[in-house]
Scaffold this motif. Structure first.
Motif, PDB file in Angstrom:
ATOM      1  N   ALA A  43      37.874  50.762  47.372  1.00  0.00           N
ATOM      2  CA  ALA A  43      37.864  49.333  47.037  1.00  0.00           C
ATOM      3  C   ALA A  43      36.523  48.948  46.394  1.00  0.00           C
ATOM      4  CB  ALA A  43      38.103  48.508  48.297  1.00  0.00           C
ATOM      5  N   VAL A  44      35.461  49.572  46.859  1.00  0.00           N
ATOM      6  CA  VAL A  44      34.137  49.276  46.288  1.00  0.00           C
ATOM      7  C   VAL A  44      34.057  49.820  44.859  1.00  0.00           C
ATOM      8  CG1 VAL A  44      31.654  49.571  46.571  1.00  0.00           C
ATOM      9  CG2 VAL A  44      33.110  49.362  48.592  1.00  0.00           C
ATOM     10  N   GLU A  45      34.588  51.021  44.671  1.00  0.00           N
ATOM     11  CA  GLU A  45      34.599  51.585  43.315  1.00  0.00           C
ATOM     12  C   GLU A  45      35.336  50.658  42.357  1.00  0.00           C
ATOM     13  OE1 GLU A  45      35.545  55.772  42.774  1.00  0.00           O
ATOM     14  OE2 GLU A  45      35.253  56.085  44.926  1.00  0.00           O
ATOM     15  N   ALA A  46      36.451  50.114  42.816  1.00  0.00           N
ATOM     16  CA  ALA A  46      37.254  49.245  41.948  1.00  0.00           C
ATOM     17  C   ALA A  46      36.502  47.964  41.588  1.00  0.00           C
ATOM     18  CB  ALA A  46      38.567  48.907  42.645  1.00  0.00           C
ATOM     19  N   VAL A  47      35.850  47.385  42.565  1.00  0.00           N
ATOM     20  CA  VAL A  47      35.191  46.101  42.321  1.00  0.00           C
ATOM     21  C   VAL A  47      33.943  46.278  41.446  1.00  0.00           C
ATOM     22  CG1 VAL A  47      33.611  45.896  44.290  1.00  0.00           C
ATOM     23  CG2 VAL A  47      34.829  43.896  43.511  1.00  0.00           C
ATOM     24  N   LEU A  48      33.319  47.448  41.528  1.00  0.00           N
ATOM     25  CA  LEU A  48      32.140  47.684  40.673  1.00  0.00           C
ATOM     26  C   LEU A  48      32.526  47.773  39.193  1.00  0.00           C
ATOM     27  CD1 LEU A  48      30.075  50.196  42.830  1.00  0.00           C
ATOM     28  CD2 LEU A  48      29.241  48.020  41.936  1.00  0.00           C
ATOM     29  N   SER A  49      33.772  48.099  38.953  1.00  0.00           N
ATOM     30  CA  SER A  49      34.233  48.158  37.566  1.00  0.00           C
ATOM     31  C   SER A  49      34.558  46.772  37.022  1.00  0.00           C
ATOM     32  CB  SER A  49      35.488  49.036  37.462  1.00  0.00           C
ATOM     33  OG  SER A  49      35.218  50.315  37.967  1.00  0.00           O
ATOM     34  N   GLU A  50      34.648  45.797  37.931  1.00  0.00           N
ATOM     35  CA  GLU A  50      34.942  44.413  37.517  1.00  0.00           C
ATOM     36  C   GLU A  50      33.931  43.495  38.200  1.00  0.00           C
ATOM     37  OE1 GLU A  50      39.370  43.527  37.589  1.00  0.00           O
ATOM     38  OE2 GLU A  50      39.253  45.334  38.818  1.00  0.00           O
ATOM     39  N   PRO A  51      32.705  43.458  37.684  1.00  0.00           N
ATOM     40  CA  PRO A  51      31.639  42.731  38.402  1.00  0.00           C
ATOM     41  C   PRO A  51      31.939  41.257  38.652  1.00  0.00           C
ATOM     42  CG  PRO A  51      30.946  43.433  36.195  1.00  0.00           C
ATOM     43  CD  PRO A  51      32.231  44.108  36.476  1.00  0.00           C
ATOM     44  N   GLU A  52      32.805  40.669  37.838  1.00  0.00           N
ATOM     45  CA  GLU A  52      33.132  39.257  38.085  1.00  0.00           C
ATOM     46  C   GLU A  52      33.841  39.105  39.431  1.00  0.00           C
ATOM     47  OE1 GLU A  52      34.221  41.073  35.604  1.00  0.00           O
ATOM     48  OE2 GLU A  52      36.421  41.160  35.718  1.00  0.00           O
ATOM     49  N   ARG A  53      34.474  40.178  39.895  1.00  0.00           N
ATOM     50  CA  ARG A  53      35.097  40.113  41.228  1.00  0.00           C
ATOM     51  C   ARG A  53      34.042  40.093  42.326  1.00  0.00           C
ATOM     52  NH1 ARG A  53      39.032  44.786  42.135  1.00  0.00           N
ATOM     53  NH2 ARG A  53      39.280  43.746  44.152  1.00  0.00           N
ATOM     54  N   ILE A  54      32.899  40.738  42.078  1.00  0.00           N
ATOM     55  CA  ILE A  54      31.802  40.688  43.068  1.00  0.00           C
ATOM     56  C   ILE A  54      31.261  39.262  43.147  1.00  0.00           C
ATOM     57  CG2 ILE A  54      29.466  41.498  43.590  1.00  0.00           C
ATOM     58  CD1 ILE A  54      30.197  44.155  42.294  1.00  0.00           C
ATOM     59  N   VAL A  55      31.096  38.640  41.981  1.00  0.00           N
ATOM     60  CA  VAL A  55      30.594  37.261  41.954  1.00  0.00           C
ATOM     61  C   VAL A  55      31.590  36.345  42.666  1.00  0.00           C
ATOM     62  CG1 VAL A  55      29.912  35.347  40.455  1.00  0.00           C
ATOM     63  CG2 VAL A  55      29.298  37.700  39.831  1.00  0.00           C
ATOM     64  N   ALA A  56      32.880  36.580  42.424  1.00  0.00           N
ATOM     65  CA  ALA A  56      33.899  35.742  43.061  1.00  0.00           C
ATOM     66  C   ALA A  56      33.904  35.925  44.575  1.00  0.00           C
ATOM     67  CB  ALA A  56      35.269  36.070  42.473  1.00  0.00           C
ATOM     68  N   LEU A  57      33.726  37.185  44.996  1.00  0.00           N
ATOM     69  CA  LEU A  57      33.699  37.468  46.434  1.00  0.00           C
ATOM     70  C   LEU A  57      32.482  36.798  47.089  1.00  0.00           C
ATOM     71  CD1 LEU A  57      35.463  39.078  48.387  1.00  0.00           C
ATOM     72  CD2 LEU A  57      34.148  41.110  47.807  1.00  0.00           C
ATOM     73  N   ALA A  58      31.353  36.884  46.400  1.00  0.00           N
ATOM     74  CA  ALA A  58      30.136  36.236  46.914  1.00  0.00           C
ATOM     75  C   ALA A  58      30.353  34.732  47.029  1.00  0.00           C
ATOM     76  CB  ALA A  58      28.958  36.528  45.986  1.00  0.00           C
ATOM     77  N   HIS A  59      31.012  34.169  46.052  1.00  0.00           N
ATOM     78  CA  HIS A  59      31.249  32.721  46.080  1.00  0.00           C
ATOM     79  C   HIS A  59      32.197  32.340  47.210  1.00  0.00           C
ATOM     80  CE1 HIS A  59      32.785  28.777  44.702  1.00  0.00           C
ATOM     81  NE2 HIS A  59      31.493  28.604  44.482  1.00  0.00           N
ATOM     82  N   ARG A  60      33.135  33.200  47.446  1.00  0.00           N
ATOM     83  CA  ARG A  60      34.079  32.941  48.530  1.00  0.00           C
ATOM     84  C   ARG A  60      33.356  32.921  49.886  1.00  0.00           C
ATOM     85  NH1 ARG A  60      39.700  36.114  48.642  1.00  0.00           N
ATOM     86  NH2 ARG A  60      40.742  34.821  50.204  1.00  0.00           N
ATOM     87  N   VAL A  61      32.455  33.869  50.071  1.00  0.00           N
ATOM     88  CA  VAL A  61      31.664  33.898  51.308  1.00  0.00           C
ATOM     89  C   VAL A  61      30.789  32.648  51.390  1.00  0.00           C
ATOM     90  CG1 VAL A  61      29.850  35.137  52.557  1.00  0.00           C
ATOM     91  CG2 VAL A  61      31.698  36.410  51.468  1.00  0.00           C
ATOM     92  N   GLU A  62      30.237  32.249  50.247  1.00  0.00           N
ATOM     93  CA  GLU A  62      29.390  31.053  50.238  1.00  0.00           C
ATOM     94  C   GLU A  62      30.178  29.821  50.706  1.00  0.00           C
ATOM     95  OE1 GLU A  62      27.847  30.074  46.368  1.00  0.00           O
ATOM     96  OE2 GLU A  62      26.894  28.238  47.088  1.00  0.00           O
ATOM     97  N   THR A  63      31.416  29.700  50.245  1.00  0.00           N
ATOM     98  CA  THR A  63      32.220  28.529  50.660  1.00  0.00           C
ATOM     99  C   THR A  63      32.542  28.595  52.148  1.00  0.00           C
ATOM    100  OG1 THR A  63      34.263  29.661  50.027  1.00  0.00           O
ATOM    101  CG2 THR A  63      33.240  28.244  48.376  1.00  0.00           C
ATOM    102  N   ILE A  64      32.736  29.809  52.650  1.00  0.00           N
ATOM    103  CA  ILE A  64      33.019  29.955  54.092  1.00  0.00           C
ATOM    104  C   ILE A  64      31.788  29.556  54.912  1.00  0.00           C
ATOM    105  CG2 ILE A  64      33.429  31.681  55.908  1.00  0.00           C
ATOM    106  CD1 ILE A  64      35.253  33.154  53.884  1.00  0.00           C
TER     107      ILE A  64
END
Lengths: 164, 521
Positions: A43-64
């Motif tokens: 799953a980490v390999e996949a998300v590193l290929s789409e860095p915008e997903r890392i930003v989205a995940l970070a934002h999701r944690v921020e809202t939580i």
């Protein structure tokens, strides 16, 4: 590898992938927790290929975290993709504050105590899959500035030879 | 200036309190000092070993830079008593330094180069039954200087969290300081082995361990804001407690005079080749000589505060010296603060309620960052980066050198100014703002940190043409306990550690009196 090595490598790799600094720092902490807790490394390999997903995940944690700080109550999130959900869990448990998580199917329920430090332990050694390790190192190398005579001579301190 | 809160002082104080002894447990060394050694010491109920590997280094390979690939000696602080098998493994890996691989029982990795002048002169003196010349020891101060001391998980060594609860190692850099102290012991042992003579303890005590430090320390301070806060807060709290004292005991008055005079001798001993830095030292020496009169005319009421007030218009370096002296004289006000200088958990950031609250926080705490025009080329000329050459931290000119697009995000002031400019006129949740401006999340975190940790930021523009990294290095090194700063440029400095510290067979509480040591004349 040590926890610090994997965390630092994660920060550099995310930066090399184009992720902004705050999100890259949090990604590094997530990665070490994820590997320590035997999260799926694919799953980490996949998300590193789409860095915008890392930003989205970070934002999701921020809202939580934001919601937890406003209401001081448990916060729920739904994530159907198992890989993304595993990283969301790792991200939340990697926060420096105390966290308690309940996971039921696609739902994650998290309680955060923002003023209390996390008590989660860290193992002595962590093990990266070779393919993820290679991907992380390739991305991290993108953050290094190529060496040159000018950089070597003027970019840092001492002379190239010291004979005091 | 080092203080009794400095990490090496704290470590040696602990060793002295425990009456620790350093035991040589392995010695396989040629007559000219090349081979292996190991030492064991007990601290806080645990045993640690320093494994030392001494090499024959060609002179043309001796460099203080990170990009060096060979050194006179390599070291590992090992968890437990190192067995022959452990020593053999370390002997294979430690000389490779960054290219080696290490285990969780390896706690610290280090290397050092000889001061060839001091080494050769000391060996020559001992071989002829003489002692080395005291003036040389005063001027150089060490036989070897470390060029890196790696801890916390680097290259596979143990993460700090694995040892952070151990008595004696709880404080910041405690394992690194133990390593440095043991390396100093090794250098004294080695030079006496090669010289075939015994150093006079008074001279040996004045031989510390050197260190050459470059740019890597500056990013560390920026990247560890809570640690920086806790260090400065401890120092400020210590000073405030001392200044709040109503009276001074006779013993304190005698002690403060003794130490003030010792500081004068220390300044007289401290000369550096760099003219600008030596000018500052000479002025400090002159000003301190005049300031000494205040110690003879202390008022009965609030004498500590009166001293501080007397220094109000003095140069900053004199004020720093005085602060260190005041802290030194009142251990009962100070020593418990050591417990709060670490950072076990990382920053606990509480989010802002909305963007208006965020803006108010910036206005309250960041005026110093908003004061610059970052479009001005001189306000953004520098960029910090990591070179592909052994990942050496470097500083470049963004208008003259390639690589600025890869700059390390140490431009905190500029980032906060840009965040401030982009904040919406009407309040919205911060997460709504960052959804459209993810690049600002880093600045928002720093603003949140400074709201909670008042000393977390270096309040300066670190990318300005006028930025002097040497000031950051000195700040951090003073917390290590460094003395005899010898800046070689704005980018690096040499220092001395453990000069005057008790020797390995002198670790007793009464020997812990080595703040700003001076060579006896």
């Amino acid at each position: 590898m040590s926890w610090t090595e994997i965390q630092t490598l994660g920060v550099k790799a995310a930066s090399g992938a184009g992720v902004p600094p705050a999100q890259a720092l949090a990604f590094g902490a997530m990665l070490a927790r994820h590997v320590a807790d035997d999260g799926p490394q694919g799953a980490v390999e996949a998300v590193l290929s789409e860095p915008e997903r890392i930003v989205a995940l970070a934002h999701r944690v921020e809202t939580i975290v934001e919601a937890a700080s406003v209401n001081n109550k448990p916060v729920s999130a739904t994530e159907k993709d198992a890989g993304t959900r595993s990283m969301l869990v790792s991200w939340l448990t990697a926060l420096p504050c105390k966290s308690e998580l309940e996971i039921a199917g696609s739902k994650v329920r998290v309680s955060l105590s923002l003023s209390e430090p996390s008590a989660r332990g860290r193992p002595e050694r962590l093990y990266l899959n070779p393919s993820l390790s290679e991907q992380l190192n390739i991305l991290a190398a993108k953050t290094y500035v190529p060496d040159s005579d000018a950089s070597r001579a003027g970019g840092a301190g001492a002379g190239l030879m010291e004979l005091d | 200036m080092p203080t009794r809160l400095s990490f090496l002082r704290v470590l040696v104080r602990r060793l002295c309190a425990e009456h620790a002894t350093i035991r040589r447990i392995h010695w396989k060394m040629s007559a000219d000092g090349h081979g292996q050694a190991a030492y064991a010491v007990d601290l806080g109920g645990h045993t640690y070993s320093l494994v030392a590997i001494s090499n024959d280094l060609p002179a043309d390979q001796r460099s203080d830079r990170v990009i060096a690939t060979a050194w006179d000696a390599a070291f590992v602080l090992f968890d437990g008593i190192a067995t022959p098998t452990d020593i053999a493994r370390i002997a294979e890996q430690a000389p490779k330094q960054e290219a080696g691989r290490f285990s969780p029982r390896d706690l610290v990795l280090s290397r050092a180069n000889k001061s060839v002048r001091m080494w050769e002169a000391t060996v020559a003196a001992l071989r002829t039954g003489q002692q080395p010349e005291s003036g040389m020891i005063r001027d150089i101060g060490y036989l070897m200087r470390t060029t890196a001391v790696y801890g916390n998980g680097k290259f596979g060594i143990a993460d700090r969290t694995l040892i952070a609860d151990r008595p004696g190692l709880e404080g910041p850099f405690a394992a690194e300081m133990l390593t440095v102290y043991l390396i100093r012991h090794f250098t004294l042992d080695l030079v006496q082995h090669v010289g075939g003579g015994t150093l006079d303890p008074d001279l040996a005590r004045h031989i510390g361990i050197g260190n050459a430090t470059g740019l890597g320390m500056a990013p560390f301070l920026v990247n560890h804001p809570v640690l920086l806060n806790n260090w400065i807060q401890a120092r400020e709290t210590a000073l405030a407690r001392v200044l709040a004292r109503e009276t001074m005991t006779k013993a304190q008055a005698l002690r403060i005079k003794t130490l003030a005079q010792r500081a004068q001798k220390h300044l007289a001993d401290w000369h550096v080749p760099a003219e600008d830095h030596d000018n500052v030292l000479r002025r400090l020496e002159e000003d301190w000589a005049i300031f000494l009169m205040h110690f003879d005319a202390l008022p009965g009421h609030r004498p500590f505060a009166a001293l501080w007030e007397a220094a109000r218009d003095e140069m900053a370096s004199l004020q720093e010296l005085l602060a260190a002296l005041l802290i030194e004289v009142c251990p009962e006000d100070v020593d418990d603060l050591v417990d709060g200088m670490g950072d076990r958990f990382g920053p606990l950031i509480v989010p802002f309620a909305d963007t208006d609250v965020l803006r108010a926080a910036i206005k309250a705490d960041w005026a110093w960052a908003l004061a610059h025009d970052y479009e001005d080329t001189e306000q953004c000329r520098r960029f910090w980066y990591v070179s592909e050459a052994k990942l050496e931290p470097r500083l470049g000119d963004r208008f003259a050198e390639p690589g600025a697009e890869l700059e390390t995000p140490l431009d905190i002031a500029r980032r906060v100014a840009r965040l401030h400019a982009d904040l919406p006129d009407r309040a919205q949740p911060v997460s709504e703002f960052t959804a459209h401006h993810p690049d600002h999340a880093h600045a928002i975190n720093r603003v949140a940190l400074l709201s909670r940790y008042p000393y977390a930021e270096i309040r300066d523009n670190l990318i300005a043409a006028t930025c002097r990294p040497i000031d950051m290095l000195r700040c951090k090194l003073s917390f290590f306990g460094a003395t005899k700063f010898d800046p070689k440029s704005d980018l690096w400095t040499r220092i001395t550690l453990a000069q005057g510290a008790p020797l390995g067979d002198e670790l007793r509480p009464e020997m812990d009196d080595w703040w700003l040591p001076a060579m006896e004349r």
